[in-house]
Design an enzyme around this catalytic site. Structure first.
Site, PDB file in Angstrom:
ATOM      1  N   ASP A  14      -4.447  -9.475  -8.526  1.00 29.53           N
ATOM      2  CA  ASP A  14      -5.029  -8.843  -9.700  1.00 29.53           C
ATOM      3  C   ASP A  14      -4.011  -8.131 -10.376  1.00 29.53           C
ATOM      4  OD1 ASP A  14      -4.920  -7.534  -7.191  1.00 29.53           O
ATOM      5  OD2 ASP A  14      -6.754  -6.768  -7.302  1.00 29.53           O
ATOM      6  N   GLU A  49     -12.761   0.389  -9.330  1.00 32.26           N
ATOM      7  CA  GLU A  49     -12.118  -0.394 -10.493  1.00 32.26           C
ATOM      8  C   GLU A  49     -13.245  -0.397 -11.539  1.00 32.26           C
ATOM      9  OE1 GLU A  49      -9.961  -1.086  -7.299  1.00 32.26           O
ATOM     10  OE2 GLU A  49     -11.936  -1.421  -7.345  1.00 32.26           O
ATOM     11  N   THR A  64      -1.344   1.203 -10.953  1.00 30.06           N
ATOM     12  CA  THR A  64      -2.537   0.407 -10.453  1.00 30.06           C
ATOM     13  C   THR A  64      -3.374   1.539  -9.414  1.00 30.06           C
ATOM     14  OG1 THR A  64      -3.278  -1.458  -9.323  1.00 30.06           O
ATOM     15  CG2 THR A  64      -1.456  -0.385  -8.448  1.00 30.06           C
ATOM     16  N   GLU A  99       0.974  -1.148   0.101  1.00 29.83           N
ATOM     17  CA  GLU A  99       0.027   0.048   0.033  1.00 29.83           C
ATOM     18  C   GLU A  99       0.829   1.229  -0.050  1.00 29.83           C
ATOM     19  OE1 GLU A  99      -3.051  -0.106  -0.552  1.00 29.83           O
ATOM     20  OE2 GLU A  99      -3.917  -1.780   0.351  1.00 29.83           O
TER      21      GLU A  99
END
EC number: 3.2.1.-
Length: 906
Positions: free
Chosen positions: A297, A409, A495, A150
């Protein structure tokens, strides 16, 4: 963001609007094909006018201002905003939320994560101010254990994205002329702080690190972990390589490449899939299920994007190998189901998580449009059913995990599908997302995550990725090229949707371009042909291409597969009896027993009937069990000054009026006497025609219901007698009957935990008369306001053309008080949310959903009723927005002063 922090950022190279597919040269040796928009309009949706797109773009800007402005006013320099209590979330000062808190490092996370969003939204002055605040206030040397993953994607990525756009603005000559790579120096400092996590034999990083003390020291409080998720170790290459290319320090890219190399070597060779969790010391797979959602992912995403940014063919070869396996085993259009890496034909679970919503966007970059359209359409049908994408849902589209932390997303994939197809359908999808956010998630101090998409209840949470990603993708969806102050096609999205310039591919190239220790499998498959797609492949001269793919999926959520129906019809046409169905089976019927004996033996038809029968028996048994588990209900306070803004999660009863099948019950509340409701009420006149409040305990729930029903109550709310209990921490509670026939109970009964119940009790103390709505799901405020008693209430967002006027708010010092946090966040653009009107708070322990005002109160409030004339505000027949807004704000200030006096704070 992926597994570790409970979220996943998304992104792909941002292509330009209304242009042919383009080749972007990212190295001197390779020309990379980026998926860009076509000028094709697919039929099925009328083109959206430029005026409408501009209106929606402006609405996105206003929504961002609402979220970002409230963070800066009520939370900064804390990491995140708690939008219901209007204060900052500070690590260690709030109850732990487990791994979710690993994203918080006391480094003003939301501000850093929002830096490049400010520039994309053309807020350059705000960007310059934000950069100065980061340089002045942010400390990266805190004694706190954070997630390596993170911290990399949000903080390191945020600093690098901010640096990328700061140097761009400086070159333009108007803004950031003072800037001298200060953000880059902070990024480099942070990069070195993360490097000790890579001190493993495998090269895979530890999942956590102490920013001040590093690893393994006693004071570090970390370094004993053995496992990490695949995405956690495999989502580093873009940020670390960019840091190396910007600074010339190659060590960062080297470490990230080593981690990727190890994951590739440990893939399951027969299936070419990777697991969810891996041992960082031995390389053994701990969790051997594989999918494209949480835990894996962004590993796939970074393989393809590393090829785009760095020009290394090995990354593309790895991605294509994995993608072939995904489409072979995991993809079951329109579903994406996890499988076992050693037995990839065997599904590992029967539900999907919301994080896989990024995958259609990645498929657009890959150039595989058809499955991207199919999966996206399936997800959209789920959203239309629940307003948001549940955190997890089953293969038959029922809610598995009901939370929704405002994940971006799906918006990401919507943006890239629009860029690839030019289909205005995806603009309408984006419009739906905007409307749902404003209607269901917007609160006075920002946007609150959904605690339960079924009831519409909120969670006191607004993650930083909401500002980093959601508004970026939504704005770009509706923006034309001239609306953006720089060429976004010159950048690639990480991302977390941070922007890194493609020219990094030719800068400080000191890393070997191709790994020599990896074996690649030659695939006899067409996937490699899709690496540089063109319109002739994606849209074979058919303007109805995208619509033709979506059409069969329009009712996929609401209708089951028609195959069984077809079989029955064929049987009737052939003159034979329809096959025995599980719901019709009777063990005492000889004919049924004879049919059952035949199944699976006489013919292939019998075998298929037998298989379906057994499956139906299993499903029927499961359904009967689930029928005993009722979904949650909602208690909505609709009287002044709440007007439907407060929604409490309530437990159902297995007896009485079923609110899912009958009209909701609305009425004023009154406490029963005795309060436990275990005997004939002594105050029947008080509860007659009202909803009775009772306390749990001392008798059966059904007995309580009968007693208040006999007194003339139209409904009942049982409040837990276990002080401090809350739906936040306890599982859903449903009230059972007394073992007798309960058909005589005709009124609805709901259960509230202590924390939620105290909200109603406190409201009674403050306002005396409190009206509530008992229903299966929170009702739209527009419907509530149709009531004649509510006609003086300010209009909702979709009924007004402008927001309320600006009012003076309290000082930041005042807003940080636990006793009360006040919202003063005006909105001034079209289609503003209902939450732009403030209301008076109520005193209660914990937090509560307010669509227009949320507050937090200590638990040591007096239990005795109080009368404060100043706190009672009657609606005046003046301008519905201005009058009520000013009156409510005045009442809030007066009530706050009275409360502070009681606590000795003035």
């Amino acid at each position: 963001m992926s597994g570790a922090g409970g979220g996943r950022g998304g992104g792909s190279p941002a292509p330009q609007r209304a242009a042919p597919w383009s080749l972007v040269a990212t190295t001197t040796t390779a020309a990379l094909c980026l998926v860009t928009a076509t000028s094709l309009w697919t039929a099925g949706a009328a083109p959206m006018t430029r005026e409408e797109k501009q209106r929606l773009g402006n609405q996105v800007l206003e929504m961002f201002d609402h979220a970002y402005g409230n963070y800066m006013e009520h939370a900064y320099p804390a990491d995140e905003l708690m939008p219901l209590t209007c204060r900052g979330r500070i690590r260690g000062e709030e109850p732990s939320r487990g791994d979710v808190d690993d994203a918080l490092g006391k480094f003003s996370l939301t501000l850093i994560d929002s830096l490049d969003t400010l520039v994309v939204l053309n807020k350059t002055k705000e960007f310059e101010d934000a950069v100065k605040k980061v340089l002045r206030d942010v400390n990266l040397d805190n004694d706190v254990v954070v997630s390596v993953f993170e911290t990399n994607i949000r903080v390191l990525g945020g600093l690098l994205g901010g640096h990328s756009l700061a140097i761009m603005l400086k070159e333009k000559g108007e803004y950031m002329q003072w800037y001298n790579d200060e953000l880059l120096q902070m990024a480099k400092q942070l990069g070195y702080k993360l490097l000790p996590a890579f001190n493993t034999t495998s090269g895979l990083p530890y999942p956590r690190i102490n920013l001040k003390f590093g690893m393994r020291k006693p004071e570090a409080r970390t370094g004993t972990e053995t496992d990490t998720c695949t995405a956690c170790a495999g989502t580093l290459i873009l940020e670390f390589a960019a840091l190396s290319r910007f600074t010339g320090a190659t060590i960062f890219e080297e470490y990230a490449r080593k981690a990727l190399d190890f994951l590739w070597e440990k893939r399951q060779r027969s299936s070419n899939l990777v697991g969810v969790t891996i041992n960082i010391h031995t390389g053994d797979w701990v969790r051997k299920d594989s999918g494209v959602g949480a835990g894996i992912d962004s590993y796939y995403e970074y393989l393809l994007k590393a090829y785009v940014l760095l020009g290394d063919d090995s990354f593309l070869e790895r991605f294509n190998t994995h993608y072939d396996a995904i489409m072979r085993y995991i993809s079951q259009p329109p579903l994406l189901l996890d499988v076992h890496i050693h037995k990839p034909m065997l599904n590992a679970r029967t539900w999907m998580d919301a994080l896989l919503a990024f995958f259609p966007g990645l498929q657009v970059l890959k150039g595989d449009i058809r499955p991207a359209i199919e999966t996206h359409e399936m997800l959209y049908q789920v959203i239309k059913k629940h307003n948001f994408l549940p955190e997890a849902f089953t293969t038959d589209f029922r809610v598995h995990w009901a939370q929704h932390p405002l994940r971006p997303e799906f918006a990401e994939s919507t943006y890239f599908l629009y860029k690839a197809t030019g289909d205005p359908y995806y603009l309408e999808v984006g419009k739906t997302l905007i409307e749902n956010l404003n209607k269901y998630a917007r609160v006075p101090c920002g946007f609150a995550a959904m605690k339960d998409v079924r009831t519409g209840s909120h969670e006191d949470r607004m993650d930083s990725f909401f500002l980093a990603e959601m508004f970026k993708y939504l704005y770009l969806l509706f923006a034309d090229k001239e609306d953006i102050i720089f060429d976004i096609e010159d950048y690639i999205f990480t991302t977390e949707a941070h922007l890194l310039p493609l020219w990094l591919s030719t800068t400080n190239q000191s890393i070997s371009k191709k790994s020599t220790n990896s074996e690649y499998i030659e695939l006899d498959d067409s996937n490699f042909d899709w690496t540089c797609p063109n319109t002739q492949i994606l849209f074979p001269n058919d303007p109805l291409y995208a619509q033709s793919i979506r059409e069969p999926l329009k009712n996929v959520v609401d209708k089951s597969c028609p195959r069984g129906v077809i079989r029955v019809e064929e049987s009737f046409r052939s003159g034979s009896k329809p096959p025995l169905r599980a719901r019709d089976f009777m063990a005492t019927n000889p004919e049924h027993l004879e049919i059952l004996k035949k199944m699976g033996a006489a013919s292939s038809i019998d075998a298929e009937d037998g298989l379906r029968f057994m499956q139906e028996m299993i499903e029927l048994s499961s359904q009967q069990q689930k029928e005993q588990q009722l979904p949650p209900r909602a208690v909505q306070i609709v009287s002044h000054p709440f007007f439907g803004r407060v929604v409490l999660t309530a437990g159902p009863a297995q007896f009485g009026l079923d609110l899912s099948k009958h009209k909701e019950t609305r009425g004023f509340v009154a406490s029963s006497k005795p309060y436990n409701g275990c005997s004939e009420l002594t105050n029947p006149e008080a509860v007659m025609g009202k909803i009775a409040l009772l306390q749990r305990g001392q008798c059966m729930f059904a007995e309580k219901a009968r007693n208040i029903q006999n007194a003339g109550a139209i409904g009942g709310i049982v409040i837990d007698d276990n002080e401090g209990s809350s739906s936040d921490t306890a599982p859903l509670f449903q009230m059972a009957g007394d073992g007798k026939d309960t058909d005589d109970i005709k009124i609805p009964m709901l259960f509230l935990f202590s924390k939620e119940g105290s909200i109603i009790l406190d409201a009674i103390r403050e306002y005396e008369e409190v009206e509530v709505l008992l229903s299966d799901k929170a009702k739209d405020r527009a419907a509530i306001l149709k009531d004649p008693e509510m006609e003086n209430e300010p209009q909702s967002a979709d009924q007004t053309t402008s927001g309320p006027p600006e009012v003076d708010g309290e000082s930041p010092e005042d807003s940080s008080l636990n006793s009360h946090s006040e919202s003063s966040s005006p909105a001034t653009t079209d289609n503003a949310s209902p939450s732009q009107q403030d209301s008076e708070p109520i005193k209660s322990k914990g937090y509560v959903r307010f669509d227009d005002e949320c507050t937090y109160f200590d638990e040591d409030e007096e239990e005795q009723p109080e009368t404060e004339e100043d706190s009672k505000q009657d609606s005046k027949p003046l301008h519905p927005i201005v009058a009520d807004w000013k009156e409510d704000m005045k009442a809030i200030r007066e009530l706050k002063k009275e409360m502070m006096k009681k606590k000795g704070e003035l």
